[in-house]
Motif scaffolding. Structure first.
Motif, mmCIF file in Angstrom:
data_model
loop_
_atom_site.group_PDB
_atom_site.id
_atom_site.type_symbol
_atom_site.label_atom_id
_atom_site.label_comp_id
_atom_site.label_asym_id
_atom_site.label_seq_id
_atom_site.Cartn_x
_atom_site.Cartn_y
_atom_site.Cartn_z
ATOM 1 N N GLY A 1 0.821 -1.212 0.000
ATOM 2 C CA GLY A 1 0.000 0.000 0.000
ATOM 3 C C GLY A 1 0.856 1.264 0.000
ATOM 4 N N SER A 2 1.909 1.279 0.801
ATOM 5 C CA SER A 2 2.735 2.503 0.865
ATOM 6 C C SER A 2 3.519 2.690 -0.434
ATOM 7 N N ASN A 3 3.998 1.607 -1.013
ATOM 8 C CA ASN A 3 4.671 1.745 -2.317
ATOM 9 C C ASN A 3 3.706 2.269 -3.369
ATOM 10 N N PHE A 4 2.449 1.812 -3.272
ATOM 11 C CA PHE A 4 1.433 2.283 -4.216
ATOM 12 C C PHE A 4 1.143 3.769 -3.984
ATOM 13 N N VAL A 5 1.063 4.174 -2.721
ATOM 14 C CA VAL A 5 0.805 5.594 -2.409
ATOM 15 C C VAL A 5 1.945 6.455 -2.958
ATOM 16 N N HIS A 6 3.190 6.005 -2.778
ATOM 17 C CA HIS A 6 4.315 6.759 -3.331
ATOM 18 C C HIS A 6 4.210 6.838 -4.852
ATOM 19 N N HIS A 7 3.910 5.716 -5.471
ATOM 20 C CA HIS A 7 3.782 5.680 -6.938
ATOM 21 C C HIS A 7 2.690 6.649 -7.398
ATOM 22 N N TRP A 8 1.515 6.520 -6.788
ATOM 23 C CA TRP A 8 0.365 7.296 -7.276
ATOM 24 C C TRP A 8 0.584 8.785 -7.061
ATOM 25 N N SER A 9 1.109 9.135 -5.893
ATOM 26 C CA SER A 9 1.251 10.569 -5.614
ATOM 27 C C SER A 9 2.357 11.196 -6.454
ATOM 28 N N GLN A 10 3.326 10.370 -6.884
ATOM 29 C CA GLN A 10 4.344 10.927 -7.790
ATOM 30 C C GLN A 10 3.789 11.076 -9.211
ATOM 31 N N GLN A 11 3.033 10.072 -9.651
ATOM 32 C CA GLN A 11 2.509 10.095 -11.027
ATOM 33 C C GLN A 11 1.386 11.119 -11.218
ATOM 34 N N TYR A 12 0.526 11.234 -10.223
ATOM 35 C CA TYR A 12 -0.725 11.987 -10.396
ATOM 36 C C TYR A 12 -0.881 13.005 -9.276
ATOM 37 N N GLN A 13 -0.104 14.055 -9.369
ATOM 38 C CA GLN A 13 -0.003 14.976 -8.244
ATOM 39 C C GLN A 13 -1.277 15.768 -7.986
ATOM 40 N N ASP A 14 -2.168 15.818 -8.979
ATOM 41 C CA ASP A 14 -3.407 16.581 -8.785
ATOM 42 C C ASP A 14 -4.510 15.757 -8.127
ATOM 43 N N ASP A 15 -4.309 14.460 -8.024
ATOM 44 C CA ASP A 15 -5.364 13.630 -7.432
ATOM 45 C C ASP A 15 -5.413 13.825 -5.916
ATOM 46 N N ARG A 16 -6.617 13.703 -5.363
ATOM 47 C CA ARG A 16 -6.775 13.704 -3.899
ATOM 48 C C ARG A 16 -6.558 12.273 -3.412
ATOM 49 N N LEU A 17 -5.703 12.093 -2.407
ATOM 50 C CA LEU A 17 -5.384 10.743 -1.948
ATOM 51 C C LEU A 17 -5.604 10.643 -0.432
ATOM 52 N N ILE A 18 -6.500 9.740 -0.046
ATOM 53 C CA ILE A 18 -6.806 9.524 1.373
ATOM 54 C C ILE A 18 -6.297 8.133 1.743
ATOM 55 N N VAL A 19 -5.470 8.049 2.759
ATOM 56 C CA VAL A 19 -5.044 6.724 3.259
ATOM 57 C C VAL A 19 -5.870 6.395 4.493
ATOM 58 N N LEU A 20 -6.514 5.227 4.481
ATOM 59 C CA LEU A 20 -7.217 4.731 5.670
ATOM 60 C C LEU A 20 -6.465 3.502 6.171
ATOM 61 N N ASP A 21 -5.906 3.593 7.364
ATOM 62 C CA ASP A 21 -5.089 2.491 7.883
ATOM 63 C C ASP A 21 -5.227 2.428 9.395
ATOM 64 N N ALA A 22 -5.385 1.216 9.918
ATOM 65 C CA ALA A 22 -5.572 1.034 11.363
ATOM 66 C C ALA A 22 -4.254 1.073 12.121
ATOM 67 N N LEU A 23 -3.141 1.099 11.400
ATOM 68 C CA LEU A 23 -1.806 1.058 12.040
ATOM 69 C C LEU A 23 -1.704 -0.120 13.002
ATOM 70 N N THR A 24 -1.937 -1.313 12.470
ATOM 71 C CA THR A 24 -1.641 -2.534 13.227
ATOM 72 C C THR A 24 -0.122 -2.650 13.322
ATOM 73 N N TYR A 25 0.366 -3.774 13.849
ATOM 74 C CA TYR A 25 1.820 -3.971 13.949
ATOM 75 C C TYR A 25 2.485 -3.793 12.570
ATOM 76 N N ALA A 26 1.733 -4.040 11.474
ATOM 77 C CA ALA A 26 2.314 -4.010 10.124
ATOM 78 C C ALA A 26 2.255 -2.636 9.472
ATOM 79 N N GLY A 27 1.562 -1.708 10.106
ATOM 80 C CA GLY A 27 1.409 -0.381 9.508
ATOM 81 C C GLY A 27 2.390 0.596 10.136
ATOM 82 N N ASN A 28 2.954 1.474 9.318
ATOM 83 C CA ASN A 28 3.972 2.400 9.816
ATOM 84 C C ASN A 28 3.754 3.754 9.142
ATOM 85 N N ARG A 29 3.250 4.681 9.927
ATOM 86 C CA ARG A 29 2.912 5.991 9.362
ATOM 87 C C ARG A 29 4.153 6.727 8.861
ATOM 88 N N ALA A 30 5.295 6.453 9.487
ATOM 89 C CA ALA A 30 6.539 7.131 9.083
ATOM 90 C C ALA A 30 6.891 6.823 7.629
#
Ligand code: NAD
Ligand code: DAU
Length: 364
Positions: free
Chosen positions: A22-51
């Motif tokens: 998901g984070s690699n996809f967010v990096h990809h999408w936000s670099q390719q399509y800078q005008d799009d609005r992007l909302i991340v919904l994540d529970a930040l379980t042990y596998a999620g890292n906001r940093a």
């Protein structure tokens, strides 16, 4: 190089955007399509890292929401307030070994969570007059197809489902729901089933980061069984490119298999990784790092082989993976070497407790 095709500005919600793919996809999408609005919904379980999303949080058209995909009120509110037209759904419990130790969370997030998102998105789509260009991308796995023998043909989109672990069974359940929402309601869902990803931001519990980190720390490299199981390794950035094309050009109601065309036996992969680490990593505590390889008890119900026939996405959408496993591994190793401040904090008490339970030995 695959051509980018952008048909419209999107308002996209990425679930599980603080996790590995998901984070690699967010990096990809936000670099390719800078005008799009992007909302991340994540529970930040042990596998999620906001940093992992770091610099993006400064951007005006980016928003991070800590929340659970099973929370229907929250999902309804986000879809409505943010005028979401596209969901890229990555959020899941994703680790097979953890699903063997505790399957409940897998059913909750992967089945009930996916159902919650689908139903909320359907209501939202209905309220907007069923726009044709809305998309729900459901990111799934080749593990739903079960296990192959050495001479079997690779999985195709028509291979019958035969999931073997609680993880793959829960993903199969969610795939069936995504499929049913198209066939019953014509909600524009698309499913992708991909093989084993690897690359930057991969949580230490998975084979490649686990081995990379253990080599750096001089710890044993636990190979399950005889190490002859086969996986088809896909570089995560190639995967993100495929998902981009599926969102832009894929046909609703369809499934696309995504694979790396890189079938490797686990033991060969670990040996290759050791060889590359010996070359690329300075001052290893144990050299050659192959000396750390240790055969351990096999995973219960361990699938023998996965392999993907990706001819549909190649011929219909023009996607092919760009990286060989050797190229991808080199990039990944360099990333882990230069981003130790990303992975060292993840070797936390939680990880150590998991390691002890899964491997029967202390991590430290
Ligand atoms: P991951 O475990 O690294 O990340 C999962 C993310 O989902 C984390 O950020 C976590 O905090 C979040 N999450 C978990 N439960 C949640 C919930 N209830 N609500 C909101 N967020 C929640 O997973 P990954 O490896 O990035 O996999 C992403 C998707 O791709 C999964 O659906 C997985 O099944 C699929 N997939 C992964 C691979 C692979 O090799 N990693 C291969 C094929 C398919
Ligand atoms: O095929 C896609 C799937 O790939 C995804 O759906 C899953 O989310 C993802 O976790 C991955 O599942 P695997 O079980 O194949 O990946 P893992 O990295 O856990 O293991 C890869 C192989 O290596 C597998 O055959 C088990 C073996 N293994 C794994 C670990 C963690 C070992 O031999 N030793 C280990 O310590």
């Amino acid at each position: 190089m695959i051509q980018q095709i952008k048909t419209k500005a999107r308002r996209i919600m990425v679930t599980g955007g603080a996790g590995f793919i998901g984070s690699n996809f967010v990096h990809h999408w936000s670099q390719q399509y800078q005008d799009d609005r992007l909302i991340v919904l994540d529970a930040l379980t042990y596998a999620g890292n906001r940093a992992t999303l770091g610099y993006l949080e400064e951007r005006e058209n980016f928003c991070f929401v800590k929340g659970n995909i099973c929370d229907r009120n929250l999902v309804d509110r986000l879809l409505q307030e943010e005028h979401i037209d596209t969901i890229a759904h990555f959020a899941a419990e994703s680790h097979v070994d953890r699903s063997i130790l505790g399957p409940g969370a897998f059913v909750e997030t992967n089945v009930v969570g996916t159902f919650t998102l689908l139903e909320a998105f359907r209501q939202h789509w209905l309220s907007q007059g069923k726009p044709e260009d809305y998309r729900f991308l459901h990111v799934s796995t080749d593990e739903v197809y079960g296990s192959l023998e050495a001479n079997d043909p690779p999985f195709s989109e028509t291979t019958a489902y035969a999931p073997n672990s609680p993880y793959s069974a829960s993903k199969a359940g969610s795939d069936h729901l995504a499929r049913a929402y198209y066939h019953t309601y014509r909600l524009p869902t698309i499913i992708t089933n991909c093989s084993n990803n690897y690359g930057p931001y991969h949580f230490p519990e998975k084979l490649i980061p686990l081995m990379t980190i253990n080599i750096l720390l001089g710890k044993p490299l636990p190979v399950y069984g005889d190490g002859q199981n086969v996986r088809d390794w896909l570089y995560v950035k190639d995967h993100c490119q495929a998902l981009d094309l599926v969102i832009q050009k894929g046909t609703p109601g369809q499934t696309y298999n995504v694979g790396g065309n890189n079938e490797v036996k686990n033991l060969d992969l670990v040996n290759l990784l050791c060889q590359l680490m010996n070359e690329l990593a300075p001052d290893l505590p144990v050299k050659p790092s192959q000396d750390l390889i240790t055969f351990v008890k096999d995973r219960p119900g361990h699938d023998q082989r996965y392999a993907i026939n990706a001819s549909k996405i190649r011929t219909e959408l023009g996607w092919t993976p760009q990286k060989t496993v050797e190229e991808g591994l080199k990039e990944t190793i360099m990333w882990y070497l230069t981003n130790q401040n990303w992975w060292r904090p993840l070797l936390s008490t939680e990880y150590q407790a998991y390691y002890q339970e899964a491997y029967g030995q202390k991590f430290k």
